[in-house]
Design a protein around this motif. Structure first.
Motif, PDB file in Angstrom:
ATOM      1  N   GLN A  11       0.830  -1.200   0.000  1.00  0.00           N
ATOM      2  CA  GLN A  11       0.000   0.000   0.000  1.00  0.00           C
ATOM      3  C   GLN A  11       0.868   1.256   0.000  1.00  0.00           C
ATOM      4  O   GLN A  11       0.589   2.213  -0.720  1.00  0.00           O
ATOM      5  CB  GLN A  11      -0.922   0.019   1.214  1.00  0.00           C
ATOM      6  N   GLU A  12       1.913   1.250   0.803  1.00  0.00           N
ATOM      7  CA  GLU A  12       2.837   2.389   0.864  1.00  0.00           C
ATOM      8  C   GLU A  12       3.501   2.609  -0.489  1.00  0.00           C
ATOM      9  O   GLU A  12       3.623   3.740  -0.955  1.00  0.00           O
ATOM     10  CB  GLU A  12       3.897   2.150   1.939  1.00  0.00           C
ATOM     11  N   HIS A  14       2.357   1.821  -3.473  1.00  0.00           N
ATOM     12  CA  HIS A  14       1.377   2.373  -4.410  1.00  0.00           C
ATOM     13  C   HIS A  14       1.086   3.841  -4.112  1.00  0.00           C
ATOM     14  O   HIS A  14       0.946   4.656  -5.026  1.00  0.00           O
ATOM     15  CB  HIS A  14       0.085   1.545  -4.387  1.00  0.00           C
ATOM     16  N   TRP A  15       1.039   4.183  -2.830  1.00  0.00           N
ATOM     17  CA  TRP A  15       0.812   5.572  -2.451  1.00  0.00           C
ATOM     18  C   TRP A  15       1.976   6.443  -2.924  1.00  0.00           C
ATOM     19  O   TRP A  15       1.778   7.544  -3.441  1.00  0.00           O
ATOM     20  CB  TRP A  15       0.639   5.675  -0.935  1.00  0.00           C
ATOM     21  N   ILE A  17       3.962   5.921  -5.439  1.00  0.00           N
ATOM     22  CA  ILE A  17       3.885   6.073  -6.897  1.00  0.00           C
ATOM     23  C   ILE A  17       2.873   7.151  -7.261  1.00  0.00           C
ATOM     24  O   ILE A  17       3.136   7.994  -8.121  1.00  0.00           O
ATOM     25  CB  ILE A  17       3.533   4.732  -7.560  1.00  0.00           C
ATOM     26  N   ARG A  18       1.730   7.134  -6.600  1.00  0.00           N
ATOM     27  CA  ARG A  18       0.711   8.157  -6.889  1.00  0.00           C
ATOM     28  C   ARG A  18       1.204   9.547  -6.517  1.00  0.00           C
ATOM     29  O   ARG A  18       0.968  10.513  -7.229  1.00  0.00           O
ATOM     30  CB  ARG A  18      -0.587   7.848  -6.146  1.00  0.00           C
ATOM     31  N   LYS A  19       1.890   9.665  -5.400  1.00  0.00           N
ATOM     32  CA  LYS A  19       2.319  10.972  -4.913  1.00  0.00           C
ATOM     33  C   LYS A  19       3.571  11.496  -5.619  1.00  0.00           C
ATOM     34  O   LYS A  19       3.647  12.662  -5.971  1.00  0.00           O
ATOM     35  CB  LYS A  19       2.568  10.917  -3.413  1.00  0.00           C
ATOM     36  N   GLY A  21       5.365   9.705  -8.317  1.00  0.00           N
ATOM     37  CA  GLY A  21       5.598   9.229  -9.678  1.00  0.00           C
ATOM     38  C   GLY A  21       6.944   8.546  -9.816  1.00  0.00           C
ATOM     39  O   GLY A  21       7.291   7.659  -9.042  1.00  0.00           O
ATOM     40  N   GLU A  22       7.735   9.002 -10.789  1.00  0.00           N
ATOM     41  CA  GLU A  22       9.047   8.409 -11.063  1.00  0.00           C
ATOM     42  C   GLU A  22      10.021   8.553  -9.896  1.00  0.00           C
ATOM     43  O   GLU A  22      10.987   7.805  -9.795  1.00  0.00           O
ATOM     44  CB  GLU A  22       9.659   9.056 -12.308  1.00  0.00           C
ATOM     45  N   ALA A  24       9.403   8.043  -6.752  1.00  0.00           N
ATOM     46  CA  ALA A  24       8.978   7.255  -5.595  1.00  0.00           C
ATOM     47  C   ALA A  24      10.134   6.444  -5.018  1.00  0.00           C
ATOM     48  O   ALA A  24      10.309   6.388  -3.797  1.00  0.00           O
ATOM     49  CB  ALA A  24       7.816   6.332  -5.979  1.00  0.00           C
ATOM     50  N   HIS A  58       8.304  -1.442 -11.450  1.00  0.00           N
ATOM     51  CA  HIS A  58       8.921  -0.714 -12.560  1.00  0.00           C
ATOM     52  C   HIS A  58       9.382  -1.687 -13.640  1.00  0.00           C
ATOM     53  O   HIS A  58       9.205  -1.443 -14.828  1.00  0.00           O
ATOM     54  CB  HIS A  58      10.094   0.128 -12.060  1.00  0.00           C
ATOM     55  N   LYS A  61       6.339  -2.908 -15.513  1.00  0.00           N
ATOM     56  CA  LYS A  61       5.842  -1.884 -16.431  1.00  0.00           C
ATOM     57  C   LYS A  61       6.707  -1.806 -17.675  1.00  0.00           C
ATOM     58  O   LYS A  61       6.207  -1.663 -18.786  1.00  0.00           O
ATOM     59  CB  LYS A  61       5.828  -0.528 -15.739  1.00  0.00           C
TER      60      LYS A  61
END
Length: 67
Positions: A11-12, A14-15, A17-19, A21-22, A24, A58, A61
């Motif tokens: 969860q951390e 993913h958070w 990455i959202r906050k 981005g690259e 993270a 990463h 992706k």
């Protein structure tokens, strides 16, 4: 099935990455380094696991975007 620590680390990640981005992974690495400086090795292990999750995501992706 994931235990609570693994679920929280994912969860951390993913958070982050959202906050960030690259950036993270950079943020997580700085947090791990700070934990080492403070000799908080449990927290460092958590940030290291988050870094591993970010790296795996990463790599996945990158592999998907090639095809």
């Amino acid at each position: 099935m994931f235990d609570d620590n693994e679920r929280m680390a994912r969860q951390e990640a993913h958070w982050l990455i959202r906050k960030f981005g690259e950036d993270a992974s950079l943020y997580a690495a700085m947090k791990a380094e700070k934990a080492i400086e403070q000799k908080d090795f449990g927290r460092c292990a958590r940030w290291k696991r988050i870094l591993e999750i970010l790296a795996d995501g990463h790599a996945a992706k990158s592999a998907i975007s090639k095809y």
